[in-house]
Design an enzyme around this catalytic site. Sequence first.
Site, PDB file in Angstrom:
ATOM      1  N   GLU A  61      35.299  87.227   0.877  1.00  0.00           N
ATOM      2  CA  GLU A  61      35.136  87.834   2.218  1.00  0.00           C
ATOM      3  C   GLU A  61      34.238  89.064   2.230  1.00  0.00           C
ATOM      4  OE1 GLU A  61      39.057  88.519   3.803  1.00  0.00           O
ATOM      5  OE2 GLU A  61      39.572  86.391   3.759  1.00  0.00           O
TER       6      GLU A  61
ATOM      7  N   ASN B 190      33.988  82.972  -1.878  1.00  0.00           N
ATOM      8  CA  ASN B 190      34.972  82.401  -0.938  1.00  0.00           C
ATOM      9  C   ASN B 190      34.965  83.207   0.360  1.00  0.00           C
ATOM     10  OD1 ASN B 190      37.264  80.523  -0.619  1.00  0.00           O
ATOM     11  ND2 ASN B 190      38.561  82.363  -0.574  1.00  0.00           N
TER      12      ASN B 190
ATOM     13  N   HIS C 207      40.788  78.272   7.797  1.00  0.00           N
ATOM     14  CA  HIS C 207      41.967  78.613   8.600  1.00  0.00           C
ATOM     15  C   HIS C 207      41.625  78.306  10.063  1.00  0.00           C
ATOM     16  CE1 HIS C 207      43.912  80.608   5.254  1.00  0.00           C
ATOM     17  NE2 HIS C 207      42.854  81.343   5.052  1.00  0.00           N
TER      18      HIS C 207
ATOM     19  N   GLU D  97      41.698  77.240   1.501  1.00  0.00           N
ATOM     20  CA  GLU D  97      42.898  77.840   2.098  1.00  0.00           C
ATOM     21  C   GLU D  97      43.263  77.116   3.390  1.00  0.00           C
ATOM     22  OE1 GLU D  97      42.514  82.110   2.458  1.00  0.00           O
ATOM     23  OE2 GLU D  97      41.490  82.261   0.537  1.00  0.00           O
TER      24      GLU D  97
ATOM     25  N   ASP E 127      44.586  75.587   6.546  1.00  0.00           N
ATOM     26  CA  ASP E 127      45.739  75.456   7.437  1.00  0.00           C
ATOM     27  C   ASP E 127      45.202  75.295   8.848  1.00  0.00           C
ATOM     28  OD1 ASP E 127      45.086  78.164   7.944  1.00  0.00           O
ATOM     29  OD2 ASP E 127      46.863  78.928   6.944  1.00  0.00           O
TER      30      ASP E 127
HETATM   31  C1  XIL Z   1      47.192  86.011   2.698  1.00  0.00           C
HETATM   32  C2  XIL Z   1      48.561  85.596   2.185  1.00  0.00           C
HETATM   33  O1  XIL Z   1      48.790  84.268   2.575  1.00  0.00           O
HETATM   34  C3  XIL Z   1      49.633  86.510   2.728  1.00  0.00           C
HETATM   35  O2  XIL Z   1      50.878  86.231   2.110  1.00  0.00           O
HETATM   36  C4  XIL Z   1      49.250  87.965   2.491  1.00  0.00           C
HETATM   37  O3  XIL Z   1      50.179  88.782   3.127  1.00  0.00           O
HETATM   38  C5  XIL Z   1      47.883  88.268   3.014  1.00  0.00           C
HETATM   39  O4  XIL Z   1      46.953  87.374   2.431  1.00  0.00           O
HETATM   40  N1  XIL Z   1      42.233  85.031   3.196  1.00  0.00           N
HETATM   41  C6  XIL Z   1      42.529  85.032   1.864  1.00  0.00           C
HETATM   42  C7  XIL Z   1      43.947  84.981   1.430  1.00  0.00           C
HETATM   43  O5  XIL Z   1      41.620  84.988   1.042  1.00  0.00           O
HETATM   44  O6  XIL Z   1      44.157  85.691   0.237  1.00  0.00           O
HETATM   45  C8  XIL Z   1      44.860  85.482   2.490  1.00  0.00           C
HETATM   46  O7  XIL Z   1      46.211  85.262   2.054  1.00  0.00           O
HETATM   47  C9  XIL Z   1      44.596  84.802   3.807  1.00  0.00           C
HETATM   48  C10 XIL Z   1      43.190  85.074   4.266  1.00  0.00           C
END
Ligand code: XIL
Length: 453
Positions: free
Chosen positions: A168, A211, A247, A276, A278
């Site tokens: 990020e 990422n 996401h 990641e 979802d």
């Molecule tokens: C999130 C986790 O899922 C949570 O448990 C934590 O509180 C915050 O981070 N991008 C990412 C992940 O790269 O590491 C993040 O994970 C979600 C967004």
Amino acid sequence: MSTPTLRTIFASRAARKVLALAATGAVVATGVVALSGTAAAATTLGASAAERGRYFGAAVAANHLGESAYVNTLNTEFNSVTPENEMKWDALEWSQGSFNFANADRIVNHAQGRGMSVRGHTLVWHQQLPGWVGGLAAAQLRTAMNNHITTVMRHYQGDIHSWDVVNEAFQDGNSGARRSSPFQDKLGNGFIEEAFRTARAADPNAKLCYNDYNTDGQNAKSNAVYAMVSDFKARGVPIDCVGFQSHFNPQSPVPSDYRANLQRFANLGVDVQITELDIEGSGTAQANNYRTVTEACLAVTRCTGITVWGIPDHYSWRASGTPLLFDRNYQKKAAYTAVLNALNGGQTDPPDDPPPTGDGCTATISTNQWQGGFVGTVRVTAGSAAITSWTATVTLPSGATIVGNWNSTRSANSGTVRFTNATHNGAVAAGQFTEFGYQGTGTGSGATVTCAA
Ligand code: XIL
């Protein structure tokens, strides 16, 4: 001189693992079905993905590894894991130079015991970063960053198939600019290149990924990442893969050019991974989105795997959006079936989600307001299954300050306040309720509440 000393060999978990396996003769592999002749459709996500030459992973939290339903689902369905928080900087190096690998090791050990691979997440990120890092001057920050990368990667040498080296680093919106962070602000644009070069030197066999989120379709942000990867490839800066967090929710849906975007990155000569995933929603709509994402990965030869960001909905970082493949009772949702069918190359429409049985709790709030003060009463009602604990999150109007509360513990005095049950009122039978309250100054009417159990 790169010959490792004995000490560094035995400091790496991989070396210890080889010795352990040799001693016991134990080699475990699950999630991958050996097939001969015509491949039968596999029946788990990991096995089906493996038939397509890919992994199917889940973000895993060490503190759930003692729960049998969680572990059974993990072991049955997935063949890759990503520690959800346990490999972040604050988890591994909370104080400078003092590393604590215990929780991350638990996840890696679990994965290896079941033949699963591990994604490493993440080495350099502006979040979940201990305060001391931001307090360093440039030269010390550079040393600390490189030391963190090197120490962590050496510890897990041979254990991790891909590392999110930098996470990020770009801004949202149309600027295509870098995001402000201690690394960016003090080390300048070169910090990403430096991190990747350090990572390659630390573990030459791990795949090194950049990422990010909101890079899932073609836009200013993904164009900026694309330009960086393209530049790295042209100049020989080591980079092997790009992670697309993916996401999704109604405000940020699956982009129509998702597959094309994965493909254009793959065409630069890097692997792409969905890291990641979802997707908020439920039923057929959610299932169709999951199918689209899965099919996009399958359509891109260099898309090497998919990781969903959690296992059951209620453990998601976005639990209220029910964005995962299993419901809170570990029942397979329509989205699960859509993914499995897509992995198996099938077209079958998934059945709808199982009916909710333990659907948590709901909460309502009533406020008694007087000149300058108020009392709020919150009723927490269990769904169609009993609950054993609850959290009611109250959003207060600005200017309202809580001075006391009962039948609960509270996280703050103003703004968004989380109330959790007291010891005597966590258990609520199906369909029944319990109440708690708070008293404050200012105006409390207009507060809203959500409930999680
Ligand atoms: C999130 C986790 O899922 C949570 O448990 C934590 O509180 C915050 O981070 N991008 C990412 C992940 O790269 O590491 C993040 O994970 C979600 C967004």
